[in-house]
Design a protein around this motif. Structure first.
Motif, PDB file in Angstrom:
ATOM      1  N   THR A   1      15.345  34.765  36.840  1.00 17.96           N
ATOM      2  CA  THR A   1      14.072  34.120  37.143  1.00 17.96           C
ATOM      3  C   THR A   1      13.013  35.148  37.540  1.00 17.96           C
ATOM      4  N   GLU A   2      13.453  36.239  38.159  1.00 22.67           N
ATOM      5  CA  GLU A   2      12.493  37.263  38.569  1.00 22.67           C
ATOM      6  C   GLU A   2      11.947  38.084  37.402  1.00 22.67           C
ATOM      7  N   ASP A   3      12.452  37.862  36.208  1.00 25.66           N
ATOM      8  CA  ASP A   3      11.881  38.508  35.019  1.00 25.66           C
ATOM      9  C   ASP A   3      10.666  37.752  34.490  1.00 25.66           C
ATOM     10  N   THR A   4      10.374  36.605  35.076  1.00 29.95           N
ATOM     11  CA  THR A   4       9.205  35.836  34.657  1.00 29.95           C
ATOM     12  C   THR A   4       7.934  36.643  34.868  1.00 29.95           C
ATOM     13  N   ALA A   5       7.158  36.799  33.808  1.00 26.93           N
ATOM     14  CA  ALA A   5       5.944  37.616  33.867  1.00 26.93           C
ATOM     15  C   ALA A   5       5.253  37.573  32.507  1.00 26.93           C
ATOM     16  N   VAL A   6       4.052  38.107  32.475  1.00 27.51           N
ATOM     17  CA  VAL A   6       3.411  38.420  31.207  1.00 27.51           C
ATOM     18  C   VAL A   6       3.820  39.839  30.834  1.00 27.51           C
ATOM     19  N   TYR A   7       4.319  40.001  29.622  1.00 30.39           N
ATOM     20  CA  TYR A   7       4.798  41.292  29.155  1.00 30.39           C
ATOM     21  C   TYR A   7       3.774  41.905  28.200  1.00 30.39           C
ATOM     22  N   TYR A   8       3.475  43.172  28.443  1.00 25.43           N
ATOM     23  CA  TYR A   8       2.469  43.883  27.668  1.00 25.43           C
ATOM     24  C   TYR A   8       3.076  45.080  26.948  1.00 25.43           C
ATOM     25  N   CYS A   9       2.721  45.230  25.714  1.00 22.93           N
ATOM     26  CA  CYS A   9       3.058  46.420  24.950  1.00 22.93           C
ATOM     27  C   CYS A   9       1.937  47.431  25.137  1.00 22.93           C
TER      28      CYS A   9
ATOM     29  N   ALA B   1       3.634  44.649  17.212  1.00 25.08           N
ATOM     30  CA  ALA B   1       3.151  45.183  15.943  1.00 25.08           C
ATOM     31  C   ALA B   1       2.034  46.173  16.218  1.00 25.08           C
ATOM     32  N   VAL B   2       2.163  47.364  15.671  1.00 25.15           N
ATOM     33  CA  VAL B   2       1.228  48.461  15.944  1.00 25.15           C
ATOM     34  C   VAL B   2       0.445  48.790  14.683  1.00 25.15           C
ATOM     35  N   SER B   3      -0.851  48.937  14.809  1.00 23.77           N
ATOM     36  CA  SER B   3      -1.679  49.330  13.672  1.00 23.77           C
ATOM     37  C   SER B   3      -2.792  50.245  14.157  1.00 23.77           C
ATOM     38  N   GLY B   4      -3.447  50.907  13.203  1.00 18.80           N
ATOM     39  CA  GLY B   4      -4.533  51.809  13.548  1.00 18.80           C
ATOM     40  C   GLY B   4      -4.083  53.259  13.524  1.00 18.80           C
ATOM     41  N   SER B   5      -4.527  54.034  14.485  1.00 18.11           N
ATOM     42  CA  SER B   5      -4.260  55.479  14.521  1.00 18.11           C
ATOM     43  C   SER B   5      -2.880  55.751  15.095  1.00 18.11           C
ATOM     44  N   ILE B   6      -1.877  55.304  14.378  1.00 22.23           N
ATOM     45  CA  ILE B   6      -0.510  55.364  14.905  1.00 22.23           C
ATOM     46  C   ILE B   6       0.038  56.777  14.922  1.00 22.23           C
TER      47      ILE B   6
ATOM     48  N   ARG C   1      20.289  45.645  31.085  1.00 24.30           N
ATOM     49  CA  ARG C   1      19.975  44.309  30.565  1.00 24.30           C
ATOM     50  C   ARG C   1      18.948  44.356  29.441  1.00 24.30           C
ATOM     51  N   PHE C   2      17.997  45.282  29.536  1.00 15.19           N
ATOM     52  CA  PHE C   2      16.927  45.389  28.540  1.00 15.19           C
ATOM     53  C   PHE C   2      17.125  46.631  27.687  1.00 15.19           C
ATOM     54  N   THR C   3      16.708  46.541  26.440  1.00 12.94           N
ATOM     55  CA  THR C   3      16.768  47.677  25.528  1.00 12.94           C
ATOM     56  C   THR C   3      15.461  47.786  24.773  1.00 12.94           C
ATOM     57  N   ILE C   4      14.834  48.960  24.854  1.00 13.94           N
ATOM     58  CA  ILE C   4      13.605  49.213  24.108  1.00 13.94           C
ATOM     59  C   ILE C   4      13.952  49.986  22.842  1.00 13.94           C
ATOM     60  N   SER C   5      13.226  49.681  21.777  1.00 14.55           N
ATOM     61  CA  SER C   5      13.426  50.410  20.530  1.00 14.55           C
ATOM     62  C   SER C   5      12.101  50.456  19.772  1.00 14.55           C
ATOM     63  N   ARG C   6      12.033  51.359  18.798  1.00 12.85           N
ATOM     64  CA  ARG C   6      10.837  51.445  17.973  1.00 12.85           C
ATOM     65  C   ARG C   6      11.242  51.694  16.530  1.00 12.85           C
ATOM     66  N   ASP C   7      10.498  51.114  15.635  1.00  5.58           N
ATOM     67  CA  ASP C   7      10.705  51.261  14.201  1.00  5.58           C
ATOM     68  C   ASP C   7       9.464  51.933  13.651  1.00  5.58           C
ATOM     69  N   SER C   8       9.547  53.249  13.486  1.00  4.21           N
ATOM     70  CA  SER C   8       8.370  54.006  13.064  1.00  4.21           C
ATOM     71  C   SER C   8       8.002  53.746  11.610  1.00  4.21           C
TER      72      SER C   8
ATOM     73  N   ASN D   1       8.115  50.754  10.081  1.00  2.00           N
ATOM     74  CA  ASN D   1       7.380  49.493  10.022  1.00  2.00           C
ATOM     75  C   ASN D   1       6.373  49.335  11.152  1.00  2.00           C
ATOM     76  N   ASN D   2       6.211  50.385  11.949  1.00  2.00           N
ATOM     77  CA  ASN D   2       5.207  50.385  13.027  1.00  2.00           C
ATOM     78  C   ASN D   2       5.413  49.220  13.982  1.00  2.00           C
ATOM     79  N   MET D   3       6.630  49.127  14.487  1.00  2.00           N
ATOM     80  CA  MET D   3       6.971  48.064  15.417  1.00  2.00           C
ATOM     81  C   MET D   3       7.657  48.658  16.645  1.00  2.00           C
ATOM     82  N   ALA D   4       7.527  47.965  17.754  1.00  2.00           N
ATOM     83  CA  ALA D   4       8.305  48.270  18.951  1.00  2.00           C
ATOM     84  C   ALA D   4       8.926  46.962  19.433  1.00  2.00           C
ATOM     85  N   TYR D   5      10.077  47.082  20.063  1.00  2.00           N
ATOM     86  CA  TYR D   5      10.816  45.884  20.482  1.00  2.00           C
ATOM     87  C   TYR D   5      11.313  46.041  21.912  1.00  2.00           C
ATOM     88  N   LEU D   6      11.494  44.895  22.540  1.00  2.00           N
ATOM     89  CA  LEU D   6      12.156  44.865  23.835  1.00  2.00           C
ATOM     90  C   LEU D   6      13.179  43.741  23.786  1.00  2.00           C
TER      91      LEU D   6
END
Length: 115
Positions: A87-95, A23-28, A66-73, A75-80
């Motif tokens: 198992t190697e996808d284990t991680a902390v994911y950051y937007c 979820a994106v807010s501020g000076s978008i 395997r992964f798809t990124i998208s954005r909804d301008s 509603n100010n959202m981005a998705y993955l």
């Protein structure tokens, strides 16, 4: 200032799927690119996927197909969307949002892929 809040992480079995949301807010209006990064324990943060204002996408080789990124301008959202998780996808994911002047980061959401 831009604020980013990720959600959607969790525990999933290998081969499963998860969708991360940002979820994106501020000076978008100044944002050009939206990116997803990840950081696994003991490893450097790496770019997973990115999408430009115009919708052009790029992916790390390890997640292509395997992964798809998208954005909804509207509603100010981005998705993955993450499919066929490994198992190697284990991680902390950051937007992350990127403008000409600044890069902003969310707090991260944990993804654990384990049986």
């Amino acid at each position: 200032q831009v604020q980013l809040v990720e959600s959607g992480g969790g525990l999933v079995q290998p081969g499963g799927s998860l969708q991360l949301s940002c979820a994106v807010s501020g000076s978008i209006f100044a944002i050009n690119n939206m990116n997803w990064y990840r950081q696994a324990p003991g490893k450097q943060r790496e770019l997973v996927a990115g999408i430009t204002r115009g919708g052009t996408t790029n992916y790390a080789d390890s997640v292509k197909g395997r992964f798809t990124i998208s954005r909804d301008s509207v509603n100010n959202m981005a998705y993955l969307q993450m499919n066929s998780l490994k198992t190697e996808d284990t991680a902390v994911y950051y937007c992350s949002s990127q403008s000409a002047a600044m890069t902003y980061w969310g707090q991260g959401t944990q993804v654990i892929v384990s049986s």
